[in-house]
Scaffold this active site. Structure first.
Site, short mmCIF file in Angstrom:
data_model
loop_
_atom_site.label_atom_id
_atom_site.label_comp_id
_atom_site.label_asym_id
_atom_site.label_seq_id
_atom_site.Cartn_x
_atom_site.Cartn_y
_atom_site.Cartn_z
N SER A 58 -84.70 42.41 -114.59
CA SER A 58 -84.22 41.36 -113.71
C SER A 58 -83.17 41.95 -112.78
CB SER A 58 -83.60 40.21 -114.51
OG SER A 58 -83.16 39.17 -113.64
N GLU A 59 -83.22 41.59 -111.49
CA GLU A 59 -82.39 42.25 -110.49
C GLU A 59 -80.89 42.00 -110.67
OE1 GLU A 59 -82.64 39.66 -106.50
OE2 GLU A 59 -84.57 40.04 -107.45
#
Length: 218
Positions: free
Chosen positions: A49-50
């Site tokens: 997840s960024e």
């Protein structure tokens, strides 16, 4: 018409079945987050997840939700054994450095040549910034799209050319919708599977770009 479109869960299952064990995978905000719920528990996948997470698992039960453990879409997630947290600058370096094997994004439009529009419709009051979508679109080794085949008003989302602001050019490899799975190739859009009961002509009628049939190879 004598066919039943795939549900969101069924589309997510279709994408999950095409993800190879050992891949580092970013699941975009929205529909793609459901894919985590359908990856085999006895195989190794590294979900990214960024906002700075690696090693996410399936969505937690409501009683197990941790307010400090969310993905980029602010949804509660779980972290598998060996998972890690890190600064979002390191996360973006991972994305931009070509270390993500696959990114699965939602989309407003996908063009026949693989151009992607997924962050704004251009209307006043729309989302003000693209976030990490551009970085993922050009940084991941493969980019898949999971989306509805048409807008709520019935307009095609697979088009000859984009009319919405561009996220990435020529970046999409495969499209999953409630009706079909379609590869983006140098020879055009190739349908590798369709839902049972739907004809090719019916699929083409709701698709702006020309399609052709192809044998599924992966």
């Amino acid at each position: 018409m004598s066919f039943t479109p795939r549900s969101q869960s069924e589309i997510a299952q279709a994408v999950a079945s095409d993800i190879q064990e050992g891949w580092y995978v970013n699941l975009g905000i929205g529909l793609p987050t459901q894919i985590a719920n359908f990856l085999p528990e006895d195989e190794d996948y590294f979900l990214h997840s960024e906002n700075g997470l690696l090693g996410m698992g399936a969505a937690p039960a409501e009683i197990e939700e941790d307010e400090d453990l969310i993905n980029a879409g602010k949804q509660y997630v779980t972290l598998l054994r060996g998972g890690s947290y890190f600064h979002h600058a390191d996360s973006f370096a991972m994305m931009r450095g070509g270390h993500i094997d696959l990114c699965v994004l939602g989309a407003y439009q996908v063009a026949a040549n693989g151009d992607l529009a997924n962050w704004s419709t251009g209307k006043e009051g729309a989302i003000p910034a693209v976030g990490g979508a551009m970085d993922l679109a050009v940084g991941a080794k493969k980019v898949y799209v999971m989306m509805t085949h048409q807008t709520k008003k019935g307009y095609p989302k697979i088009v000859k050319s984009l009319s919405f602001p561009v996220t990435g050019l020529g970046c999409i490899d495969r499209i999953y919708t409630e009706y079909a799975t379609i590869d983006v190739t140098d020879e055009g859009l190739k349908v590798i599977d369709m839902i049972e009961g739907m004809t090719f002509d019916e699929l083409q009628a709701i698709t702006d770009s020309p399609l052709s049939l192809a044998q599924r190879t992966s």
